[in-house]
Motif scaffolding. Structure first.
Motif, PDB file in Angstrom:
ATOM      1  N   ALA A 155       0.828  -1.217   0.000  1.00 46.18           N
ATOM      2  CA  ALA A 155       0.000   0.000   0.000  1.00 46.18           C
ATOM      3  C   ALA A 155       0.862   1.268   0.000  1.00 46.18           C
ATOM      4  N   TYR A 156       2.126   1.134   0.404  1.00 46.54           N
ATOM      5  CA  TYR A 156       3.023   2.290   0.451  1.00 46.54           C
ATOM      6  C   TYR A 156       4.276   2.039  -0.392  1.00 46.54           C
ATOM      7  N   PRO A 157       4.127   2.032  -1.725  1.00 48.13           N
ATOM      8  CA  PRO A 157       5.265   1.694  -2.582  1.00 48.13           C
ATOM      9  C   PRO A 157       6.424   2.681  -2.467  1.00 48.13           C
ATOM     10  N   ASP A 158       6.165   3.920  -2.024  1.00 49.53           N
ATOM     11  CA  ASP A 158       7.238   4.920  -1.980  1.00 49.53           C
ATOM     12  C   ASP A 158       7.842   5.092  -0.586  1.00 49.53           C
ATOM     13  N   ILE A 159       7.382   4.260   0.348  1.00 43.25           N
ATOM     14  CA  ILE A 159       7.883   4.361   1.725  1.00 43.25           C
ATOM     15  C   ILE A 159       8.432   2.994   2.129  1.00 43.25           C
ATOM     16  N   GLU A 160       9.553   2.988   2.837  1.00 45.89           N
ATOM     17  CA  GLU A 160      10.094   1.699   3.315  1.00 45.89           C
ATOM     18  C   GLU A 160       9.307   1.250   4.542  1.00 45.89           C
TER      19      GLU A 160
END
Length: 453
Positions: free
Chosen positions: A409-414
């Motif tokens: 759900a958060y592809p841009d956050i690790e």
């Protein structure tokens, strides 16, 4: 070996830990204490039993020959006041924050102070009745004025425990600044209603979380912290780039120490609030009752499929099942608009279990629904801030389905599962680090597991 003792007082579990100078736990004890009831018959903490348990453990620690006690601190649940007279005697039961609040009294209070909306925004406190601990003081003053006259100080629970050992009364910003109705976040000082109602003299002076009181020769005693604010300390010490901590248990709380935008009334209505860090910086937070929801639905699944309650422990993330469920249009990828408030109601509540071919598939759907709720909730605190990492700790961090879906759900956050023994106790130890520990703080206090999306 030099140690710090931390009393970590939860609503059910009471624990005490000794940490060495590397912040490893070297000794611990825990207990569940029986509750008592207040004058209305409502269950509450037995403050005398708790006090005796703490003093007994302290005597026991002082007799341990292989440890040298250097410091003591406290982290406890919040929203609970102890009222003491000028001799330090406790005047009332330790009222339970789950107790219903009289509707008339609440209405009267908010209408006196510009209404719920204005007041909630000023104090960063959703309207929560007894969970706004300031409202407990107001109720005490209104319902028992003669007894209230005798109060010298109103102490939040962590500060009362510190008072037991130091005989000095203080307030602390992590307890005062957490949805209490006491603190004006716009002016960063107490709200004026305390003055108007003649209560401010009964609130002791503020004391800073990192400072200690010296007692018994060289023993450093902290003033205590609210456990939610304490649990974030190991993270703020170890990580400097912007992150969100998702702390999961009965409640899943998304905490963002890098978002200092004032809360709006809409956010307050969606169960956002502010916690104060011991450094006096606000942390924006959003709450979701998802651990509780998981338990309720897991019971429903166990009954329907006739399997043991904890069968979910043997279910692991399965990409195929997720793809199938999505293609069946059970779930449209984020963000989908619902005709109900997704933060208040999990979509799984109304799903027909007979449509699922087995327990494993149904459980994956439950996790899809819970994560969808979670993303809505967490986005409330990520909004407009440059978050690079999400750390998940607590129960859901061990759930592979939850973790994989969240990472996706958060592809841009690790996204990381974080594990650390006893975060709130460790935070209370780290807060007073410079007062007892000559060593530098290591940067491996937290174990991380990265989830690829």
């Amino acid at each position: 070996m030099n140690v710090v003792a931390i009393f970590d007082i939860g609503k059910t579990n009471k624990k005490v830990f000794l940490f060495d100078e590397n912040y490893k736990i070297v000794w611990e004890k825990s207990v569940n204490l029986d509750e008592t009831t207040d004058e209305d018959g409502f269950a509450c903490e037995d403050i005398d039993v708790l006090k005796n348990w703490i003093l007994d453990r302290l005597s026991e620690i002082k007799e341990l020959t292989n440890y040298v006690l250097k410091a003591i601190n406290f982290s406890t649940y919040g929203a609970s006041f102890v009222y003491i007279d000028e001799n330090g005697k406790v005047l009332t039961p330790l009222y339970n924050y789950l107790k219903d609040y009289p509707e008339e009294l609440k209405k009267g209070f908010y209408s006196k102070y510009k209404g719920e909306e204005k007041f909630a925004v000023k104090t960063a406190s959703p309207v929560l009745g007894s969970l706004n601990s300031g409202m407990q003081i107001y109720r005490f003053k209104e319902e028992k004025p003669e007894l209230f006259e005798k109060v010298k100080y109103c102490l939040h629970l962590p500060q009362y425990l510190s008072f037991l050992l130091t005989n000095e009364a203080f307030a602390d910003i992590t307890s005062i600044g957490c949805h209490t109705n006491l603190w004006n976040f716009k002016k960063m000082k107490y709200h004026k209603w305390l003055q108007n109602e003649g209560i401010s003299d009964k609130i002791p002076p503020l004391h800073y979380g990192k400072d200690v009181l010296k007692k018994e020769g060289d023993l450093a005693i902290g003033v205590g912290l609210h456990d939610s604010s304490s649990a974030i300390i190991p993270y703020t010490i170890n990580f400097t780039e912007p992150f969100v901590l998702l702390s999961t248990g009965t409640w899943s709380i998304s905490l963002n120490p890098f978002n200092n935008k004032p809360l709006t009334f809409e956010e307050l209505q969606q169960d956002c609030l502010c916690y104060m860090q011991y450094t006096e910086k606000p942390v924006k937070a959003a709450r979701l009752f998802s651990g509780n929801e998981h338990e309720v639905q897991a019971k429903r699944l166990a009954a329907h499929f006739d399997v043991p309650f904890d069968s979910f422990k043997d279910v692991y993330f399965n990409k195929k099942i997720v793809a199938t469920l999505r293609s069946l249009n059970f779930q449209i990828i984020y963000p989908k608009k619902y005709d109900f408030d997704i933060l208040k109601e999990c979509p799984f509540q109304t799903r027909d279990l007979s449509l699922f071919k087995d327990y494993e598939t149904a459980y994956h759907q439950l996790m899809l629904d819970l994560v969808e709720q979670q993303v809505f909730s967490t986005n409330l605190v990520i909004h407009n801030s440059p978050v690079k990492k999400i750390f998940v700790d607590g129960g859901f961090s061990k759930n592979s389905i939850f973790m994989n879906l969240l990472a996706e759900a958060y592809p841009d956050i690790e996204v990381y599962a974080a594990s650390m023994a006893q975060a709130s106790a460790l935070g209370a130890a780290l807060a007073i680090h410079e007062n007892w520990n000559p060593k530098p703080i290591q940067n491996d206090l937290i174990d991380l597991k990265f989830y690829k999306h």
